[in-house]
Motif scaffolding. Structure first.
Motif, PDB file in Angstrom:
ATOM      1  N   GLU A 221     -12.130   2.724   4.985  1.00 28.75           N
ATOM      2  CA  GLU A 221     -11.234   2.766   6.078  1.00 28.75           C
ATOM      3  C   GLU A 221     -10.678   4.255   6.509  1.00 28.75           C
ATOM      4  O   GLU A 221     -10.346   5.073   5.717  1.00 28.75           O
ATOM      5  CB  GLU A 221      -9.752   2.182   5.316  1.00 28.75           C
TER       6      GLU A 221
ATOM      7  N   HIS B 266      -9.336   0.934  -1.238  1.00 27.00           N
ATOM      8  CA  HIS B 266      -9.864   1.523   0.406  1.00 27.00           C
ATOM      9  C   HIS B 266     -10.533   2.986  -0.066  1.00 27.00           C
ATOM     10  O   HIS B 266      -9.942   3.858  -0.996  1.00 27.00           O
ATOM     11  CB  HIS B 266      -8.686   1.728   1.025  1.00 27.00           C
TER      12      HIS B 266
ATOM     13  N   ASP C 195      -5.543   3.067  -2.384  1.00 26.13           N
ATOM     14  CA  ASP C 195      -6.304   3.847  -1.059  1.00 26.13           C
ATOM     15  C   ASP C 195      -6.554   5.380  -1.616  1.00 26.13           C
ATOM     16  O   ASP C 195      -5.500   5.987  -1.873  1.00 26.13           O
ATOM     17  CB  ASP C 195      -5.494   3.699   0.169  1.00 26.13           C
TER      18      ASP C 195
ATOM     19  N   GLU D 165       0.806  -1.270   0.057  1.00 30.76           N
ATOM     20  CA  GLU D 165      -0.198  -0.022  -0.086  1.00 30.76           C
ATOM     21  C   GLU D 165       0.924   1.286  -0.014  1.00 30.76           C
ATOM     22  O   GLU D 165       1.386   1.539   0.908  1.00 30.76           O
ATOM     23  CB  GLU D 165      -1.031   0.107   1.251  1.00 30.76           C
TER      24      GLU D 165
ATOM     25  N   ARG E 242      -9.037  11.741   8.614  1.00 25.65           N
ATOM     26  CA  ARG E 242      -9.683  11.221   7.504  1.00 25.65           C
ATOM     27  C   ARG E 242     -10.965  11.700   7.421  1.00 25.65           C
ATOM     28  O   ARG E 242     -11.840  11.581   8.455  1.00 25.65           O
ATOM     29  CB  ARG E 242      -9.330   9.976   7.143  1.00 25.65           C
TER      30      ARG E 242
END
Ligand code: ZN
Length: 285
Positions: free
Chosen positions: A258, A214, A187, A146, A229
């Protein structure tokens, strides 16, 4: 692109989104009851409970395991610590195998304390990933690199873009065939800004290396680099466009929520987080 409305079974909940408010057993039940098709647990949740017990409960709840989070950082100040990090990751890969996780998620780390040698961190990352891949293949687990937003390059990840992650995949596993064991996780929080994102997602798809997707959102302003986030739809990321690229590239795995949000979402009841996420998945993703 797939239509997610009424199809929450295509979606996964990363347990970090729920702020670790409940034991893993209750978290599994809540996610299944809300209608999600998959879960991505974290290693910290399995410290007190045998992995076999958790794996059985997840299966009995009818959930798939979209991923298992996450690797111990690889680069280290000493060779001894580097090898210890790899060993730790091998144990986590064994757990991922028991869980039946679609992949083991790798957040790779960056500069060891006191170091300014980013090139060395990346050399260690390549060597460590190759060592882990042998173990992962034997265990039947895919490794999902990631890349993180470059604001984490100092500590959390010397892997900063999808392009860089794919370069590493190709270096370590140059001829993967139709089913690579080393791939990437896209992501949106980490790569939405990247001018090369569309092309690199297509490149990843051509190699069948997209193992995870994600979603969350980028808030303006962002008040904390790690724990602020946003919920999908509350920020500036064009999530449907990026999901379109990922699915046009052949990705048919879970769309995973997430969200690290210490002062907002983690302060809310789990049921509310699950419900709002479910709604946003079906309306703004
Ligand atoms: Zn992620």
């Amino acid at each position: 692109m797939r239509d997610l409305s009424g199809r929450l079974e295509l979606c996964a909940m990363n347990t970090a989104t729920l702020g670790y408010q409940a034991p893993i057993a209750d978290t599994i039940d809540a996610i299944a009851a809300a209608g999600y098709g998959a879960i991505t647990p974290w290693r910290r949740e399995l410290e007190e409970v045998p992995v076999e017990t958790v794996a059985r409960q997840i299966r009995d709840a009818g959930l798939a395991v979209a991923g298992y989070c996450r690797s111990t950082y690889i680069p280290a100040a000493t060779r001894e610590q580097f090898l210890a990090n790899i060993d730790d990751n091998r144990r986590a890969i064994d757990q991922a195998a028991v869980l039946g996780a679609a992949s083991f998620v790798m957040v790779v780390g960056s500069l060891p304390e006191g170091s300014k040698d980013l090139a060395d961190a990346r050399t260690q990352l390549a060597e460590g990933t190759a060592m882990m891949l042998d173990h992962a293949r034997a265990a039947g687990v895919r490794l999902s690199l990631e890349p993180l937003h470059p604001m984490y390059a100092g500590d959390r990840s010397c892997l900063c873009t999808v392009e860089q992650a794919l370069d590493l995949c190709e270096a370590i596993e140059p001829e993967p065939g139709p089913a690579p064991d080393l791939g990437i996780c896209v992501d949106v929080y980490h790569c939405w800004w990247d001018a090369k994102l569309k092309d690199q997602i297509a490149r990843a798809g051509a190699q069948r290396r997209i193992f995870g997707f994600h979603v969350c959102d980028w808030l303006v302003p962002t008040r904390d680099l790690l724990l602020d986030r946003g919920m999908m739809g509350d920020g500036v990321i064009d999530i449907p466009t990026i999901r379109g690229w990922v699915e046009d590239a052949g990705y048919d795995g879970a769309v995973e929520v997430e969200i690290f949000s210490a002062e907002n979402w983690w302060q809310r009841p789990i049921g509310e987080i699950l419900d709002v996420s479910a709604g946003r998945l079906q309306t703004v993703c």
